[in-house]
Design an enzyme around this catalytic site. Structure first.
Site, PDB file in Angstrom:
ATOM      1  N   LYS A  89       0.852  -1.194   0.000  1.00  0.00           N
ATOM      2  CA  LYS A  89       0.000   0.000   0.000  1.00  0.00           C
ATOM      3  C   LYS A  89       0.882   1.237   0.000  1.00  0.00           C
ATOM      4  CE  LYS A  89      -3.612   2.271   2.710  1.00  0.00           C
ATOM      5  NZ  LYS A  89      -4.425   2.203   3.924  1.00  0.00           N
ATOM      6  N   LYS A 145      -2.187  -1.378  -3.952  1.00  0.00           N
ATOM      7  CA  LYS A 145      -3.066  -0.209  -3.848  1.00  0.00           C
ATOM      8  C   LYS A 145      -2.238   1.063  -3.849  1.00  0.00           C
ATOM      9  CE  LYS A 145      -6.048   2.070  -0.636  1.00  0.00           C
ATOM     10  NZ  LYS A 145      -6.013   2.493   0.703  1.00  0.00           N
TER      11      LYS A 145
HETATM   12  C1  PBG Z   1      -7.503   3.328   5.450  1.00  0.00           C
HETATM   13  C2  PBG Z   1      -7.731   3.268   3.983  1.00  0.00           C
HETATM   14  C3  PBG Z   1      -7.510   4.271   3.022  1.00  0.00           C
HETATM   15  C4  PBG Z   1      -7.979   3.749   1.821  1.00  0.00           C
HETATM   16  C5  PBG Z   1      -8.436   2.456   2.082  1.00  0.00           C
HETATM   17  N1  PBG Z   1      -8.266   2.180   3.414  1.00  0.00           N
HETATM   18  C6  PBG Z   1      -6.997   5.648   3.167  1.00  0.00           C
HETATM   19  C7  PBG Z   1      -5.619   5.897   3.573  1.00  0.00           C
HETATM   20  O1  PBG Z   1      -4.804   4.995   3.734  1.00  0.00           O
HETATM   21  O2  PBG Z   1      -5.323   7.078   3.770  1.00  0.00           O
HETATM   22  C8  PBG Z   1      -7.996   4.462   0.510  1.00  0.00           C
HETATM   23  C9  PBG Z   1      -9.031   3.987  -0.448  1.00  0.00           C
HETATM   24  C10 PBG Z   1      -9.318   4.900  -1.573  1.00  0.00           C
HETATM   25  O3  PBG Z   1      -8.700   5.971  -1.757  1.00  0.00           O
HETATM   26  O4  PBG Z   1     -10.228   4.550  -2.334  1.00  0.00           O
HETATM   27  N2  PBG Z   1      -6.221   3.128   5.853  1.00  0.00           N
HETATM   28 ZN    ZN Z   2      -5.974   3.837   7.995  1.00  0.00          ZN
END
Ligand code: PBG
Ligand code: ZN
Length: 326
Positions: free
Chosen positions: A197, A250
């Site tokens: 991520k 992601k």
């Molecule tokens: C929570 C999370 C996030 C997303 C999914 N789970 C935001 C982040 O990490 O700031 C992003 C999903 C999206 O932008 O569609 N940690």
């Molecule tokens: Zn988070």
């Protein structure tokens, strides 16, 4: 040159479907859902046209609709009434996600319920774990956050989730969560790790949707740098070794190289087409600058080509609608 190389033969119009190497499969789409405990009716997310924050009471209808369309899985995000520095509302038995799981399960018993396991929607500071001052600056403290993640995961499993998805990017969270789930008797609940991520600027519409913006700093001390492919691979590799059942990359579209490499680990991989990817396509389409349907189908088709097994996308319902028209 004889015989002549003729690749264009494969592209004769009526033969094209025979040689298609990858396909978007509706059963492998996952629809994210935002559920807000403070709402009594659904409310649009302004930066994501077509996406809503739902009230818990809206969920039976939404789940039935998705299931009838052939979308088998949802990914739940909760917006709680109460935020705190310890994110207690994230693992309450009657928390927003826990109630949502139960109500969806009743409405559609065999739907696949995945839940995001993180603290950022539940903490006052908006970071993904427990914050302290370990060195020169305030930051999320890794090991202090692990018990919290495990508690959230167990509470989701107890409510009836099929797949829990830790998204906090803490080291060891998969191992810790697996151990806690097993010990609580949920050894058949899967872990979909948000394994690779990235700290992406493409999450900003999500932060409006999930009310999870942070109060200080940024997420670069726990999420990956967009410049780093090797480190991203190691993140997924470690999570595989720690016992993840599924891995994730992601955001999706800008990270296809990472997706292709992570796929080599041999576990099913999910690609998360994130809020900013959705918003960019929607905005350009609204202006009439691109053909929405063509761009969306291309974007998802490319994720499959690069190796995605599952695709998490806010376009899920629209895509299935287009498939049914064809
Ligand atoms: C929570 C999370 C996030 C997303 C999914 N789970 C935001 C982040 O990490 O700031 C992003 C999903 C999206 O932008 O569609 N940690
Ligand atoms: Zn988070």
């Amino acid at each position: 040159m004889f015989p002549r190389t003729r690749l264009r033969r494969l592209r004769r119009r009526n033969l094209q479907p025979l040689f298609r190497e990858s396909r978007i499969v509706r059963e492998q789409l996952i629809a994210p859902l935002f559920v807000d405990e403070n709402l009594s009716e659904k409310k649009p997310v302004l930066s994501m046209p077509g996406v809503y924050r739902y009230a818990v009471g809206d969920l039976p209808e939404v789940a039935v609709r998705l299931h009838q369309l052939g979308i088998r899985s949802v990914l739940l995000f909760g917006i709680p009434k109460e935020k705190s520095s310890g994110a207690e509302s994230a693992y309450a038995d009657d928390g927003v996600v826990q109630r949502s799981i139960q109500i969806i399960r009743l409405a559609v018993p065999d739907i696949v319920i995945c839940t995001d396991v993180c603290a950022c929607e539940y903490t006052t500071h908006g970071h993904c774990g427990i914050v302290g001052e370990p060195s020169q600056e305030q930051d999320v403290i890794n090991d202090l956050s692990l018990d919290l993640m495990a508690a959230i995961a167990v509470s989701h499993a107890k409510a009836g989730a099929d797949i829990i998805a830790p998204s906090c990017m803490m080291d060891g969270v998969v191992f810790w969560t697996r151990a806690a789930l097993d010990e609580a008797g949920y050894d058949d609940v899967l872990i979909l790790s948000y394994s690779s991520k990235f700290a992406s600027a493409l999450y900003s519409p999500f932060r409006e949707a999930a009310d999870s913006g942070y109060q200080f700093g940024d997420r670069t001390t726990y999420q990956l740098s967009s410049a780093n492919a090797q480190e991203a691979f190691r993140e997924s590799q470690f999570d595989a070794e720690e016992g993840a059942d599924l891995l994730m990359v992601k955001p999706a579209g800008l990270y296809l190289d990472v997706l292709a490499k992570v796929k080599m680990l041999g576990l099913p991989v999910a690609a998360y087409q994130v809020s900013g990817e959705y918003a960019m396509i929607k905005a350009a389409a609204e202006k009439g600058w691109i053909d929405e349907r063509a761009v969306v189908l291309e974007s998802l088709s490319c994720l499959r080509r690069a190796g995605a097994d599952l695709i998490i996308t806010y376009f899920a319902e629209q895509v299935v609608g287009w498939m049914d028209e064809e």
